[in-house]
Enzyme design. Structure first.
Site, PDB file in Angstrom:
ATOM      1  N   SER A 137      35.492  35.084  50.476  1.00  0.00           N
ATOM      2  CA  SER A 137      37.043  35.288  50.843  1.00  0.00           C
ATOM      3  C   SER A 137      37.147  36.335  51.750  1.00  0.00           C
ATOM      4  O   SER A 137      36.321  37.321  52.023  1.00  0.00           O
ATOM      5  CB  SER A 137      37.607  35.759  49.588  1.00  0.00           C
ATOM      6  N   TYR A 150      39.058  42.394  43.135  1.00  0.00           N
ATOM      7  CA  TYR A 150      38.556  41.149  43.748  1.00  0.00           C
ATOM      8  C   TYR A 150      37.839  41.073  44.708  1.00  0.00           C
ATOM      9  O   TYR A 150      36.940  40.555  45.360  1.00  0.00           O
ATOM     10  CB  TYR A 150      39.956  40.049  43.568  1.00  0.00           C
TER      11      TYR A 150
END
Length: 245
Positions: A137, A150
């Site tokens: 990501s 995250y």
């Protein structure tokens, strides 16, 4: 000429299923791996019928690292393309306060994907060929207040993929890092995302297939994310910490 089998880890996810469809459309046999995998039987039947390829189901839990070696051994054939679409975002506000919640995010996005790809990497190295794809990501490129738990797990995963690629570069094994940016999936369905920055799962799948075929190393699904993240990563820290990102 038969094509390499493609293993999809986290096959229940929107991106995982899109990747399965894409590679099946190119003639690759597909191995779908997920928890409670029997519920993917309709997907298996659909992909088999639609693309006339073999599709098999395999029980896999990314939170059970002791099972990884046995899982790979149980596959009917060693795949030579493996895609990790495993991931879990959670809620930042909960992750900040709840150690169990933050641990689940870190294990789902780092420990689990790293462990299974490491197991496959060793098999591929012995074989002398293969491609590993990790869906990471852009959140891992710089810690931001709104999703740093995250993001930190994804940062670790990105670093792992980079090191693995460096290690295996002369061993015949290709490692691809995918940085999708926003994707319209169940994980993001409650977020108000700008359409021009948000990819569809099949868009991600197509980029992955192109990267595997073309030997690319690090890919942004939409190129605008490269520019956005270059700017964000170059903001001085004394300015960055005052921003609401």
């Amino acid at each position: 000429m038969s094509k390499d089998s493609v293993l999809i880890l986290g096959a229940r996810s929107d991106i995982g299923l899109a990747v399965a469809h894409k590679f099946a459309s190119l003639g690759h046999p597909i191995q779908l791996a997920a928890r409670n995998v029997e519920t993917l039987e309709p997907n298996r039947a659909d992909i088999t019928t639609r693309y006339k390829v073999d599709v098999t189901l395999h029980e896999f839990d990314a939170l059970q690292p002791d099972s990884f070696a046995g899982f790979v051994d149980s596959l009917p054939k060693l795949p030579l393309i493996a895609v990790s679409a495993v991931g879990f975002m959670g809620e930042q506000s909960q992750n900040e306060q709840d150690l169990a919640a933050s641990s689940l995010v870190m294990r789902s996005n780092y420990e689990g994907p790293v462990g299974i790809l490491a197991e496959l990497a060793n098999r591929f190295e012995t074989h002398g060929s293969g491609t590993l794809v990790g869906i990471s990501s852009v959140a891992g490129l710089r810690g931001r207040a709104t999703n740093y738990v995250y993001g930190s797990a994804k940062a670790g995963f990105t670093a792992f993929l980079s090191g693995l690629r460096n290690r295996l570069a002369k061993k015949g094994v290709h490692v691809v890092t995918v940085l999708p940016g926003f994707v319209a999936t169940q994980m993001t369905e409650n977020m108000d995302l700008p359409e021009w920055l948000t990819a569809q799962p099949m868009e991600v799948a197509e980029k992955i297939a192109t990267a595997v075929e073309g030997g690319k190393n690090v890919i942004y699904v939409r190129s605008i994310w490269w520019l956005i993240m270059t700017i964000i990563c170059n903001i001085p820290e004394n300015v960055f910490k005052k921003l609401k990102l």
